[in-house]
Design a protein around this motif. Sequence first.
Motif, mmCIF file in Angstrom:
data_model
loop_
_atom_site.group_PDB
_atom_site.id
_atom_site.type_symbol
_atom_site.label_atom_id
_atom_site.label_comp_id
_atom_site.label_asym_id
_atom_site.label_seq_id
_atom_site.Cartn_x
_atom_site.Cartn_y
_atom_site.Cartn_z
ATOM 1 N N THR A 1 0.801 -1.224 0.000
ATOM 2 C CA THR A 1 0.000 0.000 0.000
ATOM 3 C C THR A 1 0.834 1.275 0.000
ATOM 4 O O THR A 1 0.311 2.342 -0.299
ATOM 5 C CB THR A 1 -0.918 0.040 1.234
ATOM 6 N N GLN A 2 2.112 1.171 0.373
ATOM 7 C CA GLN A 2 2.988 2.343 0.518
ATOM 8 C C GLN A 2 2.519 3.268 1.644
ATOM 9 O O GLN A 2 2.836 4.454 1.652
ATOM 10 C CB GLN A 2 3.105 3.120 -0.802
ATOM 11 N N LEU A 3 1.760 2.735 2.585
ATOM 12 C CA LEU A 3 1.309 3.497 3.751
ATOM 13 C C LEU A 3 2.310 3.314 4.883
ATOM 14 O O LEU A 3 3.006 2.302 4.948
ATOM 15 C CB LEU A 3 -0.076 3.031 4.200
ATOM 16 N N LYS A 4 2.371 4.277 5.774
ATOM 17 C CA LYS A 4 3.261 4.202 6.944
ATOM 18 C C LYS A 4 2.720 3.199 7.952
ATOM 19 O O LYS A 4 1.525 2.915 8.003
ATOM 20 C CB LYS A 4 3.376 5.577 7.604
ATOM 21 N N GLN A 5 3.617 2.697 8.811
ATOM 22 C CA GLN A 5 3.273 1.663 9.785
ATOM 23 C C GLN A 5 2.149 2.099 10.712
ATOM 24 O O GLN A 5 1.200 1.346 10.956
ATOM 25 C CB GLN A 5 4.518 1.263 10.576
ATOM 26 N N ALA A 6 2.216 3.305 11.231
ATOM 27 C CA ALA A 6 1.186 3.775 12.161
ATOM 28 C C ALA A 6 -0.179 3.846 11.478
ATOM 29 O O ALA A 6 -1.203 3.485 12.071
ATOM 30 C CB ALA A 6 1.566 5.144 12.725
ATOM 31 N N ASN A 7 -0.177 4.282 10.240
ATOM 32 C CA ASN A 7 -1.415 4.387 9.468
ATOM 33 C C ASN A 7 -2.008 2.999 9.207
ATOM 34 O O ASN A 7 -3.211 2.774 9.393
ATOM 35 C CB ASN A 7 -1.120 5.111 8.151
ATOM 36 N N VAL A 8 -1.174 2.069 8.781
ATOM 37 C CA VAL A 8 -1.634 0.699 8.527
ATOM 38 C C VAL A 8 -2.187 0.083 9.807
ATOM 39 O O VAL A 8 -3.274 -0.508 9.805
ATOM 40 C CB VAL A 8 -0.496 -0.177 7.935
#
Length: 127
Positions: free
Chosen positions: A45-52
Amino acid sequence: MLESSPTTLTPIAEYFKVLSEVSRLQVLCALKTGAKNVTEIMEITQLKQANVSKHLQILAQTGIIKRQPQGVSVFYEIADPIIFDLCELVCQSLSVRLVQQSQQIKQLENSALATSDGLRVNLGDRR
């Protein structure tokens, strides 16, 4: 049959509210091919860890996905694959609507062209 009482409709509205976030839909798409851990979901997803992690928690709380601890890792997977049928129905409906809107725009353009051609002919007659 769908009832119209707020008591019945509130959980349905909450379910759709969860699906209204683009990042959550990205996470769901990442899980479509099978269970994955946070790192794998982040890569897809290319999302940051906190966001995921935040989105995984919300999806798990609503029962859309489930957590599966495996050793030191936690894997997430789709709890009910019907979610993809629902998304497909929405995509089909949007596709039909876009085709209809495109046809309406073409009709308006053709109508506008015909009107402007008619005006040119009428104005040309006055000279």
